[in-house]
Design an enzyme around this catalytic site. Sequence first.
Site, PDB file in Angstrom:
ATOM      1  N   LYS A  69     -92.914 115.729  14.503  1.00  0.00           N
ATOM      2  CA  LYS A  69     -92.059 114.558  14.671  1.00  0.00           C
ATOM      3  C   LYS A  69     -92.719 113.527  15.609  1.00  0.00           C
ATOM      4  CE  LYS A  69     -88.558 116.006  12.120  1.00  0.00           C
ATOM      5  NZ  LYS A  69     -88.753 117.386  11.640  1.00  0.00           N
TER       6      LYS A  69
HETATM    7  C1  LIG Z   1     -87.266 118.233  11.179  1.00  0.00           C
HETATM    8  C2  LIG Z   1     -85.948 117.942  10.562  1.00  0.00           C
HETATM    9  C3  LIG Z   1     -84.794 118.689  10.864  1.00  0.00           C
HETATM   10  C4  LIG Z   1     -84.818 119.948  11.657  1.00  0.00           C
HETATM   11  O1  LIG Z   1     -85.389 119.825  12.885  1.00  0.00           O
HETATM   12  P1  LIG Z   1     -85.727 121.137  13.738  1.00  0.00           P
HETATM   13  O2  LIG Z   1     -85.944 120.578  15.110  1.00  0.00           O
HETATM   14  O3  LIG Z   1     -86.967 121.722  13.155  1.00  0.00           O
HETATM   15  O4  LIG Z   1     -84.578 122.052  13.650  1.00  0.00           O
HETATM   16  C5  LIG Z   1     -83.582 118.283  10.340  1.00  0.00           C
HETATM   17  N1  LIG Z   1     -83.495 117.226   9.521  1.00  0.00           N
HETATM   18  C6  LIG Z   1     -84.573 116.509   9.184  1.00  0.00           C
HETATM   19  C7  LIG Z   1     -84.408 115.328   8.294  1.00  0.00           C
HETATM   20  C8  LIG Z   1     -85.836 116.860   9.670  1.00  0.00           C
HETATM   21  O5  LIG Z   1     -86.906 116.157   9.303  1.00  0.00           O
END
Ligand SMILES: *Cc1c(COP(=O)(O)O)cnc(C)c1O
Length: 381
Positions: free
Chosen positions: A184
């Site tokens: 991210k």
């Molecule tokens: C990465 C992501 C998640 C989940 O995030 P985590 O921190 O890995 O639990 C949820 N929704 C979207 C759209 C994502 O890209």
Amino acid sequence: MEWKVPLADVQFNEEEFAAVQNVLKSGWLTMGEITQEFEKEFCSYTGTRYAFAVNNATASLHLACQSIGLGTDDEVIVPSLTFVATANAIRYTGATPIFADITNELDLTISVAAIEQAITERTRAIMVMHYGGYACDMSAILALADKYHLKVIEDAAHAAGSFLEGRHLGTFGAVGCFSFFSNKNMTTGEGGMLITNDEAIADQVRVMRSHGMTSLTWDRHQGHAWSYDVVGLGYNYRIDEIRSALGRVQLRKLKGYNQKRRELTNFYRELVSEMVPSITVPFLNHPGISACHLMPVLLPEGIDRIRFMEWMKSHGIQTSIHYPPIHTFSAFARPKEFNWNLQKTENIGGREVTLPLYPGLTHEQAKLVVESIRDFLLENN
Ligand SMILES: *Cc1c(COP(=O)(O)O)cnc(C)c1O
């Protein structure tokens, strides 16, 4: 394999190393001052009243669903073109995700018209996802929510540093959820943040994040409390001080990172329109300021996506798909009584490829990516 151009990349330096080392030296590893500082800083960055750091965004989405009171009789309208966690979080509460189509080729976020069509007397909430950091049509969605008395949850996993009409994404609905997973825009390895302006929701989340306990480890350590009550079926969704320390440094760097991502996104767009005009680039002229988390493109109809991705791989370029639509997974088989119209999700979801994008990507690398697309199309026409 050694990629010439990986899909994503993280860049830590002495600042992150020192921040983590300081936590290790301090010996206080979880739910302490650093997490509180991280939450305060996230509040002021997003312009929101309450922020709760958690162990991942999926946990924050679950807490969000629980905090608005979702249960087995409820339906929540959600896009299918998102990560499976968005819909899983709804199912954890016993509620049913109802999938709505996306808007069009240039806007891969949930369609407002499709949301309205999907509303029934059981609908309790709308869960939107700001695809790639590009904002959903929040004013129309909030108007619908108002009209039908629905809550709005924002999956803002892609949207740290995204703004619409001067407001940070995640602050429009009742709750906003962010991910700090390693790919991210800002990362703590695993980690997430829930934000809200609603005091009642904040009171719930504070307690449910930590076993439903009324006083926290830190308060007891500080001598503020000797014991506690347990007031609900809570969870251990806490983050630790090591990750919060990383998060504080990453939050300081986020603005610069996102600026690079925006600049690279514009560079890609120019290259694509010059060299491969048959490729569609979603979100051109999209309103607001995007965090540019992803660089999605749509292949022309009839191109074999797997062959394309294999070709890119053979040229050292890593690509990805965002996303295989959730309603196509076997764990999400369509209940007989539903007649979902997800044509755009299926068509566009079948043509989407995500190109490499991260702050350290060079113009040479971006050029190599688009040249490789051009060469593939030349050979396959
Ligand atoms: C990465 C992501 C998640 C989940 O995030 P985590 O921190 O890995 O639990 C949820 N929704 C979207 C759209 C994502 O890209």
